[in-house]
Design a protein around this motif. Structure first.
Motif, short mmCIF file in Angstrom:
data_model
loop_
_atom_site.label_atom_id
_atom_site.label_comp_id
_atom_site.label_asym_id
_atom_site.label_seq_id
_atom_site.Cartn_x
_atom_site.Cartn_y
_atom_site.Cartn_z
N PRO A 56 81.71 22.32 -76.77
CA PRO A 56 82.02 23.63 -76.19
C PRO A 56 80.92 24.15 -75.26
N LEU A 57 79.67 23.84 -75.57
CA LEU A 57 78.59 24.28 -74.70
C LEU A 57 78.60 23.52 -73.37
N ARG A 58 78.87 22.23 -73.41
CA ARG A 58 78.96 21.45 -72.17
C ARG A 58 80.09 21.94 -71.29
N ARG A 59 81.23 22.26 -71.92
CA ARG A 59 82.37 22.77 -71.14
C ARG A 59 82.01 24.04 -70.39
N ARG A 60 81.23 24.90 -71.01
CA ARG A 60 80.93 26.21 -70.40
C ARG A 60 79.67 26.19 -69.56
N LEU A 61 78.65 25.41 -69.99
CA LEU A 61 77.34 25.46 -69.33
C LEU A 61 77.02 24.23 -68.49
N GLY A 62 77.85 23.19 -68.58
CA GLY A 62 77.60 21.95 -67.83
C GLY A 62 76.93 20.90 -68.70
N ASP A 63 77.03 19.65 -68.27
CA ASP A 63 76.53 18.53 -69.06
C ASP A 63 75.03 18.54 -69.31
N ASP A 64 74.26 19.15 -68.43
CA ASP A 64 72.81 19.08 -68.54
C ASP A 64 72.17 20.38 -69.05
N TYR A 65 72.93 21.15 -69.82
CA TYR A 65 72.36 22.42 -70.30
C TYR A 65 71.19 22.15 -71.25
N PRO A 66 70.07 22.87 -71.09
CA PRO A 66 68.97 22.73 -72.03
C PRO A 66 69.23 23.59 -73.27
N ALA A 67 68.88 23.06 -74.40
CA ALA A 67 69.06 23.82 -75.65
C ALA A 67 68.00 23.40 -76.66
N THR A 68 67.59 24.35 -77.46
CA THR A 68 66.70 24.09 -78.58
C THR A 68 67.31 24.80 -79.79
N ILE A 69 67.35 24.10 -80.90
CA ILE A 69 67.80 24.72 -82.14
C ILE A 69 66.62 24.71 -83.09
N ARG A 70 66.14 25.89 -83.41
CA ARG A 70 65.03 26.02 -84.35
C ARG A 70 65.60 26.26 -85.73
N VAL A 71 64.96 25.70 -86.72
CA VAL A 71 65.43 25.86 -88.10
C VAL A 71 64.21 26.13 -88.98
N SER A 72 64.38 27.06 -89.89
CA SER A 72 63.26 27.41 -90.77
C SER A 72 63.82 27.85 -92.12
N GLY A 73 62.92 27.95 -93.04
CA GLY A 73 63.27 28.41 -94.38
C GLY A 73 62.24 27.91 -95.36
N PRO A 74 61.51 28.82 -95.98
CA PRO A 74 60.47 28.40 -96.92
C PRO A 74 61.08 27.90 -98.23
N ALA A 75 60.35 27.01 -98.87
CA ALA A 75 60.78 26.50 -100.16
C ALA A 75 60.44 27.50 -101.26
N ASP A 76 61.31 27.59 -102.25
CA ASP A 76 61.03 28.32 -103.48
C ASP A 76 60.43 27.29 -104.43
N ARG A 77 59.13 27.30 -104.58
CA ARG A 77 58.44 26.27 -105.37
C ARG A 77 58.70 26.39 -106.87
N GLU A 78 59.09 27.56 -107.34
CA GLU A 78 59.44 27.68 -108.76
C GLU A 78 60.71 26.92 -109.08
N GLN A 79 61.69 26.98 -108.16
CA GLN A 79 62.97 26.30 -108.37
C GLN A 79 63.04 24.97 -107.62
N ARG A 81 63.61 24.32 -104.38
CA ARG A 81 64.78 24.28 -103.49
C ARG A 81 64.55 25.24 -102.33
N TYR A 82 65.41 25.14 -101.34
CA TYR A 82 65.37 26.03 -100.19
C TYR A 82 66.52 27.02 -100.34
N PRO A 83 66.22 28.27 -100.72
CA PRO A 83 67.31 29.23 -100.94
C PRO A 83 67.98 29.72 -99.66
N LEU A 84 67.29 29.63 -98.53
CA LEU A 84 67.84 30.10 -97.27
C LEU A 84 67.30 29.26 -96.13
#
Length: 135
Positions: A56-79, A81-84
């Motif tokens: 869908p992004l290529r259709r709207r923005l063209g084949d060479d659109y630049p994109a970055t997807i950042r992902v974060s979420g601290p670990a809950d060390r007691e459990q 796991r990553y709650p979020l």
């Protein structure tokens, strides 16, 4: 089907491998030049979201659109796991109207919700089986 495995290369150091020839260095946070397993999970989520939204992004923005997807979420060390986990898609939509941006984001979110296997698995949970086998 692609085979996946890790080989131990040192104390808390592994190399993840695929039968297609790919490799990734895995280790603990105090080791330079490696990803932790949690970081790989986050990267897998971001990459899956990117690949799922690519059409869908290529259709709207063209084949060479630049994109970055950042992902974060601290670990809950007691459990231990990553709650979020939070993702942020960074793209240039300055040439679009507010209505066009809203429509594009709706389509992108729908595509990710429908076909991002990693995100769908994390959201629903999954059964994990583990066994020990002698060499």
């Amino acid at each position: 089907m692609t085979e996946l495995w890790v080989d131990r290369t040192g104390v808390r150091r592994y190399v993840g491998r695929s039968s297609r020839g790919a490799e990734v260095l895995v280790g603990s946070e105090d080791v330079e030049g490696v990803f932790t397993p949690g970081e790989l999970m986050k990267i897998a989520l971001a990459a899956c979201s990117g690949m799922s939204s690519d059409q869908p992004l290529r259709r709207r923005l063209g084949d060479d659109y630049p994109a970055t997807i950042r992902v974060s979420g601290p670990a809950d060390r007691e459990q231990e796991r990553y709650p979020l986990l939070e993702e942020k898609l960074e793209i240039d939509v300055s040439n679009l109207s507010e209505a066009e941006v809203a429509r594009l984001l709706t389509v992108v979110e729908r595509a990710i919700d429908q076909v991002c296997t990693v995100g769908r698995t994390l959201k629903s949970g999954t059964e994990v089986k583990f066994e020990v086998a002698s060499r």
